[in-house]
Scaffold this motif. Sequence first.
Motif, PDB file in Angstrom:
ATOM      1  N   GLY B 119       0.898  -1.047   0.080  1.00 32.88           N
ATOM      2  CA  GLY B 119       0.160  -0.018  -0.011  1.00 32.88           C
ATOM      3  C   GLY B 119       0.772   1.346  -0.143  1.00 32.88           C
ATOM      4  N   ASN B 120       1.877   1.228   0.780  1.00 35.19           N
ATOM      5  CA  ASN B 120       2.796   2.375   0.998  1.00 35.19           C
ATOM      6  C   ASN B 120       3.580   2.854  -0.439  1.00 35.19           C
ATOM      7  N   ILE B 121       3.828   1.552  -1.117  1.00 38.18           N
ATOM      8  CA  ILE B 121       4.531   1.965  -2.348  1.00 38.18           C
ATOM      9  C   ILE B 121       3.643   2.059  -3.402  1.00 38.18           C
ATOM     10  N   LEU B 122       2.582   1.601  -3.406  1.00 39.18           N
ATOM     11  CA  LEU B 122       1.549   1.990  -4.484  1.00 39.18           C
ATOM     12  C   LEU B 122       1.088   3.509  -4.386  1.00 39.18           C
ATOM     13  N   VAL B 123       0.781   3.794  -2.957  1.00 43.20           N
ATOM     14  CA  VAL B 123       0.315   5.327  -2.901  1.00 43.20           C
ATOM     15  C   VAL B 123       1.718   6.374  -3.317  1.00 43.20           C
TER      16      VAL B 123
END
Lengths: 161, 206
Positions: B119-123
Amino acid sequence: MSKVIQVGMADYKTAINPGILMTAGLGSCVGVCLWDPVTKIGGLAHVMLPSSEQARKTDNKAKFADTAILALLKEMSGMGANLSRVVAKIAGGAQMFSFPGSSDIMRIGERNAKAVQEVLRQEKIKLIYTDVGGSYGRTIHFWTETGKLSIRTIEHGERIV
Amino acid sequence: MADEFMQLSDLQMDALKEIGNIGAGNAATSLSMMINRRIEMSVPQLKILPFPEVAEVIGGAEKLVVGVYLQLHGEAPGGMLFVLPLSSALTLADMLMGLSIGSTQKLGEMEHSALKEVGNILVATYLNSLTMFTGLDIYPSVPSLATDMAGAILSAVIYTLGVIGDHALVIETEFSEDNQQVVGHLFLLPEPGSLNTILERLGVNV
């Protein structure tokens, strides 16, 4: 077969025996069930926010604890319910996500539940069952025939009260 | 403008979709690198939905999903949510940890951190494009994860919109791994005020 009436987010519905009111996936929202045991008229509101006071747009009364409960009581009274007999059961008000050091605004579930309880107190509606808080979703069914409420969760079982 | 999202023009919608397209494209590339597999991405959809319908996008209010949510702070506040069905989350966890598909049966602490990192990287990659185009200073919170009914997860991220109106604007992209074992949705949920800010910077404010 009794009819199941679905109530969406920020909506309310009334029903009369043998109608069953249901709302799915309550998170931070609170499901407010009201019932007159004599006429067996029931109502369910899926409340999203605690108060209409800070809102810029308030035409959807079902969205806020204060306006939803009043509107629901009015509609039930119009159908023939006697408000002095009406009892309430509430469920929901969870905190689905948490962030370190988060402000009050994040604890929306808790604020919703408090607001609902406050409005019920003001309207002198007896609150006979409360299942609020935690960090999990709830799906509820409310039977106008018996006033029974079922609360279904993913990991915290199902209870019928 | 917009007390509600309903007054957006076609030009504004297109601009937002294009930002979504580029942001999600970069996010798909980073996800693909993480699991070393090809990731397909849908054309971003911009949807303005009444609250009860938002959960329908991911299979209905009672659908069991995993949601990774990050709050957006700064000049255009809002939130981003990565949602996937539990079955997809289990498979994705296998892929992330290099296990054979079907190994992970339950999401424990380790799987939670792995999915939060996704989630962190996608965002972060999505926001990179958004901030590059707009010059706006937007920074995400740490990720928070919940496994629960879709309705419950969505209500907790869209309630702030209820103060202003009765609709949510979502810019949504579907990601799927090559043979459809993992399908996820990434939502950008700007607050109404932020939408004006973004449109202004893109030069399509009215």
